[in-house]
Scaffold this motif. Structure first.
Motif, short mmCIF file in Angstrom:
data_model
loop_
_atom_site.label_atom_id
_atom_site.label_comp_id
_atom_site.label_asym_id
_atom_site.label_seq_id
_atom_site.Cartn_x
_atom_site.Cartn_y
_atom_site.Cartn_z
N PHE A 84 0.61 -1.38 -0.11
CA PHE A 84 0.52 -0.28 -0.07
C PHE A 84 0.37 1.57 -0.20
O PHE A 84 1.73 0.91 0.66
CB PHE A 84 -0.99 0.42 0.92
N ARG A 85 0.38 2.25 -0.65
CA ARG A 85 0.75 3.66 -0.81
C ARG A 85 0.30 4.61 0.04
O ARG A 85 -1.29 4.73 -0.10
CB ARG A 85 1.08 4.10 -2.11
N VAL A 86 0.49 5.49 0.73
CA VAL A 86 0.19 6.31 1.18
C VAL A 86 0.48 7.44 1.22
O VAL A 86 1.72 8.46 1.07
CB VAL A 86 0.64 6.33 2.68
N SER A 87 -0.93 8.17 1.04
CA SER A 87 -0.72 10.49 1.03
C SER A 87 -1.41 10.50 2.12
O SER A 87 -2.41 10.50 2.46
CB SER A 87 -0.98 9.53 -1.01
N VAL A 88 -1.49 11.52 1.56
CA VAL A 88 -1.45 12.55 2.85
C VAL A 88 -2.35 14.03 1.85
O VAL A 88 -1.33 14.79 0.90
CB VAL A 88 -0.15 13.29 3.54
N ALA A 89 -3.44 14.60 1.68
CA ALA A 89 -4.03 15.90 1.41
C ALA A 89 -3.61 16.69 2.74
O ALA A 89 -4.68 17.16 3.54
CB ALA A 89 -5.48 15.47 1.80
N PRO A 90 -2.44 18.03 2.57
CA PRO A 90 -1.50 18.10 4.08
C PRO A 90 -3.52 19.61 4.28
O PRO A 90 -3.17 19.79 5.58
CB PRO A 90 -0.92 19.48 3.87
N ARG A 91 -3.78 20.21 3.35
CA ARG A 91 -4.65 20.35 4.02
C ARG A 91 -5.81 20.54 4.81
O ARG A 91 -6.51 20.89 5.43
CB ARG A 91 -5.52 22.09 2.36
N ALA A 96 -8.22 20.02 10.52
CA ALA A 96 -8.70 18.24 11.17
C ALA A 96 -9.61 18.88 12.41
O ALA A 96 -8.32 20.03 12.90
CB ALA A 96 -8.33 17.61 11.04
N PRO A 97 -9.99 18.63 13.23
CA PRO A 97 -10.82 19.15 14.03
C PRO A 97 -10.64 17.99 15.29
O PRO A 97 -9.13 17.76 15.23
CB PRO A 97 -12.56 18.89 14.53
N GLY A 98 -8.93 19.76 16.49
CA GLY A 98 -8.53 19.20 16.99
C GLY A 98 -7.54 19.57 17.01
O GLY A 98 -6.23 19.17 17.54
N GLY A 99 -6.54 19.70 15.54
CA GLY A 99 -5.63 20.04 15.08
C GLY A 99 -4.73 18.82 14.21
O GLY A 99 -5.22 17.91 14.40
N LEU A 146 -8.49 8.26 9.44
CA LEU A 146 -7.77 9.25 9.10
C LEU A 146 -7.85 10.45 8.53
O LEU A 146 -7.72 10.61 7.43
CB LEU A 146 -6.34 8.63 9.68
N ARG A 147 -8.53 11.48 8.86
CA ARG A 147 -8.98 12.88 7.74
C ARG A 147 -7.57 13.22 7.04
O ARG A 147 -6.70 13.83 7.53
CB ARG A 147 -9.61 13.40 8.39
N GLY A 148 -7.55 13.16 5.52
CA GLY A 148 -6.38 13.29 5.00
C GLY A 148 -5.80 12.63 4.57
O GLY A 148 -4.50 12.71 3.68
N VAL A 149 -5.53 11.02 5.41
CA VAL A 149 -5.21 9.74 5.24
C VAL A 149 -5.31 9.55 3.84
O VAL A 149 -6.47 8.91 3.98
CB VAL A 149 -4.48 9.38 6.07
#
Length: 233
Positions: A84-91, A96-99, A146-149
């Motif tokens: 699996f390849r993991v990507s992140v949407a930084p914005r 995300a709530p709570g930081g 996880l939001r953005g992951v």
């Protein structure tokens, strides 16, 4: 009636005619615009709707797992490993709530990456970041929710016994068998790719997470050889 009065009346009639002509031209132009708008919205609506969907959505193939090559006893000589390849949407992470700290801490822990390096990579000015490395299936469950992951499957060909019988087995380049059994039995091993739809923004860039499966991939068939692993070794 004096000549001046006659000239004045002629000038008024000329001005009135020009004004009516100008008004008529404006009304004709407005009528054409309204007619064209109605034609686009009613007569050509399906055409333009299809064009809009084409620009904001794209179809992509989902690779199918290649079949396994086995020796005469059924032992695997060449298999497709699911990583699996993991990507992140930084914005999304930063919003995300709570930081973002808890998300990045969990990603760094699961992927065994230095947290400082991960924070540097996840720059809010960047739209999409692909993290280095390929990871086992357990990562997908650990990072789920996880939001953005985002975790995407990546298939790779593997030979459990290293270079054993490599000349006989061949290799796989860009998903296509090259040489040996991989090439000779390509139609059997390759399977059938699936299909998914990906949403794109106004600039044609993929929108993170906006992917819908259309057709599942069909795995390839296995090939059993007369080759014996023990004798080959």
């Amino acid at each position: 009636m004096t000549p001046e009065q006659v000239a004045g009346r002629r000038q008024q009639r000329t001005f009135g005619m020009r004004r009516r002509l100008l008004l008529g031209a404006w009304l004709a132009g407005a009528g054409l615009v309204l007619f064209r708008a109605g034609e686009v919205q009613v007569g050509e609506s399906q055409v333009w709707q299809a064009e809009a969907e084409r620009q904001h959505r794209s179809h992509a193939e989902v690779p199918a797992p290649r079949g396994t090559i086995r020796d005469r006893s059924g032992l695997p000589l060449a298999v497709s490993r699911e990583t699996f390849r993991v990507s992140v949407a930084p914005r999304e992470v930063w919003a995300a709530p709570g930081g973002k700290e808890s998300i990045l801490q969990q990603v760094a822990r699961v992927l065994d990456l230095p947290e400082e390096d991960l924070v540097r990579r996840v720059d809010p000015e960047r739209r999409w970041v692909v993290l280095p490395g390929r990871y086992p299936p357990a990562v997908r469950e650990a990072l789920a929710g996880l939001r953005g992951v985002y975790v995407d499957r990546d298939l790779r060909r593997s030979r459990p016994h290293g270079e054993l019988a490599r000349g006989v087995l061949g290799t796989v380049v860009d998903g296509v068998g090259r040489g040996g059994v991989e090439q000779a039995f390509e139609e059997v091993l390759r399977g059938e790719a699936g299909l998914e739809v990906m949403a794109r923004d106004s600039e044609g860039r993929p929108i993170p997470g906006e992917i819908w499966p259309v057709r599942a991939a069909r795995p390839g068939g296995d090939v059993v050889l007369t080759l014996d692993l023990d004798l080959q070794e």
